[in-house]
Enzyme design. Structure first.
Site, PDB file in Angstrom:
ATOM      1  CD  GLU A 188      -2.906   1.136   2.298  1.00 40.54           C
ATOM      2  OE1 GLU A 188      -2.894   0.152   3.064  1.00 40.54           O
ATOM      3  OE2 GLU A 188      -3.737   2.050   2.362  1.00 40.54           O
ATOM      4  CG  HIS A 226      10.415  12.389  -9.983  1.00 39.76           C
ATOM      5  ND1 HIS A 226       9.190  12.709  -9.450  1.00 39.76           N
ATOM      6  CD2 HIS A 226      11.321  12.601  -9.002  1.00 39.76           C
ATOM      7  CE1 HIS A 226       9.341  13.096  -8.192  1.00 39.76           C
ATOM      8  NE2 HIS A 226      10.618  13.049  -7.902  1.00 39.76           N
ATOM      9  CD  GLU A 228       7.526   9.197 -13.198  1.00 42.59           C
ATOM     10  OE1 GLU A 228       8.677   9.573 -12.860  1.00 42.59           O
ATOM     11  OE2 GLU A 228       6.646   8.938 -12.373  1.00 42.59           O
ATOM     12  CB  CYS A 256       5.026  13.099  -8.426  1.00 38.19           C
ATOM     13  SG  CYS A 256       6.072  14.023  -9.576  1.00 38.19           S
ATOM     14  CB  CYS A 259       6.028  13.114 -13.290  1.00 42.12           C
ATOM     15  SG  CYS A 259       7.759  13.214 -12.775  1.00 42.12           S
TER      16      CYS A 259
END
Ligand SMILES: [Zn+2]
Length: 349
Positions: A188, A226, A228, A256, A259
DNA sequence: ATTTTCAAT
């Protein structure tokens, strides 16, 4: 002084992060489970060992007894004091050497684009290596120094700063199996991961592109960008509107907000690029900015999906240095997928 | 048993 008499339960854990006030995030060396505790209150570590790894727990108790015996003896204490300088010098030297070594291995891994996978395997083995029961030598200086770490009588024994990962985007062909199992686990919360892995497959039609496309993975390490964004900086920086791109990602985490917005912009600018993102976990899915970002991204044409167990198996066989080993998704993989999929569906509808 | 979210020089 109290900490001096304690055997180092932390020998059984890899410290991922240690904050001020002694808060420690760690992974069990035996099973990878994340354990959180304070340096001064280590019962979480002990309890984990006791409940999950009986043999290691027994070993820990044996060591602790040996240690107490040693420290309760004035003679040995004195000899420790006498040897303290030499001992600490040796031990920090050792630790330095060790950290330099692993740094060097990281270096090689960074530079490895598509060869010498054996180095990675070596590192992998090292991570899995369990503490050796070498308390047979009560005068053992290494052992003594280890137990004394954190004692900090005069700063000599202070724990070294946690070794931080490199500040670079790591690019590779196939990723380390233990990294995959830890980083892609669809728990999670992503605590302790502190980075994102991105496996990519790029197919380009309409030009002289490679028939099987291009694939590989990215790992971001606090580089500012990041994974991405790094993908579009390093893997696919150029765009030709006469070509048709199909980009498929398997990421350990959903993007995020920043991104997501950047990806939305890219999709709007690159009309012939199809982006499919399969993520293991949702990142901060309760944040409105995240939800808005993902929604806009989907609206811009991005196919956003949670990874199913079959996707984890696919990534294992396609993007992991699997050495022909088969992969069985963890017990709650399907359950976690459904959990996340429900949340993603809610966000996107 | 419960905690927990792409770290900062
Ligand atoms: Zn991001």
């Amino acid at each position: 002084m109290a900490s001096n008499s304690r055997v180092s339960i932390l020998d059984y854990f890899n410290i991922v992060f240690e904050g001020e006030n002694g808060k420690i995030e760690s992974n069990c060396k035996a099973c990878g489970t994340r354990i959180q505790a304070k340096r001064t209150v280590t019962s979480n570590f002990v309890t984990h060992l006791k409940r999950k790894h009986q043999a290691m727990y027994d070993e820990f108790l044996r060591k602790k007894d040996v240690k107490r015996e040693a420290y309760s003896s004035g003679a040995i204490l004195i000899s420790i004091m006498a040897d303290k300088k030499a001992t600490s010098r040796v031990s920090t030297g050792k630790r330095k050497e060790k950290s330099a070594e692993s740094k060097a291995e990281k270096e090689t891994e960074k530079k490895v684009e598509n060869n010498t996978e054996s180095d990675k395997q070596k590192e992998n083995d090292k991570v899995k290596k369990k503490p050796e029961p070498d308390e047979e030598k009560p005068k053992g200086n290494g052992e003594t120094a280890q137990g004394a770490q954190g004692g900090a009588e005069d700063g000599e024994f202070q724990l070294e700063p946690i070794e931080l990962p490199p500040f670079e985007i790591i690019v590779g062909d196939r990723l380390n199996p233990s990294f995959f199992k830890f980083q892609f686990k669809n728990v999670e919360y992503s605590s302790g991961r502190n980075k994102t892995f991105l496996c990519y497959q790029v197919d380009i039609k309409g030009g002289a592109a490679e028939p099987d496309g291009v694939r590989g993975y990215l790992e971001d390490e606090h580089t500012g960008a990041h994974a991405e964004e790094a993908f579009f900086q390093q893997v696919l920086p150029q765009y030709d509107k006469s070509l048709q791109y199909t980009v498929t990602w398997y990421t350990s985490s959903s993007p995020c907000a920043a991104c997501a917005n950047k990806l939305t912009e890219i999709l709007r600018a690159r009309k012939t690029l199809r982006l499919n993102i399969h993520c293991s976990r949702l990142f901060l899915w309760e944040e409105p900015e995240i939800q808005a970002g993902l929604k806009a991204l989907a609206k811009a044409g991005c196919k956003l999906r949670m990874m199913r167990p079959v996707d984890f198996t696919y990534v294992w066989s396609t993007f992991v240095e699997n050495e022909e080993d088969s992969f069985t998704p963890w017990e709650d993989c399907q359950e976690n997928y459904e959990y996340y999929d429900e949340k993603l569906t809610d966000i996107l509808q």
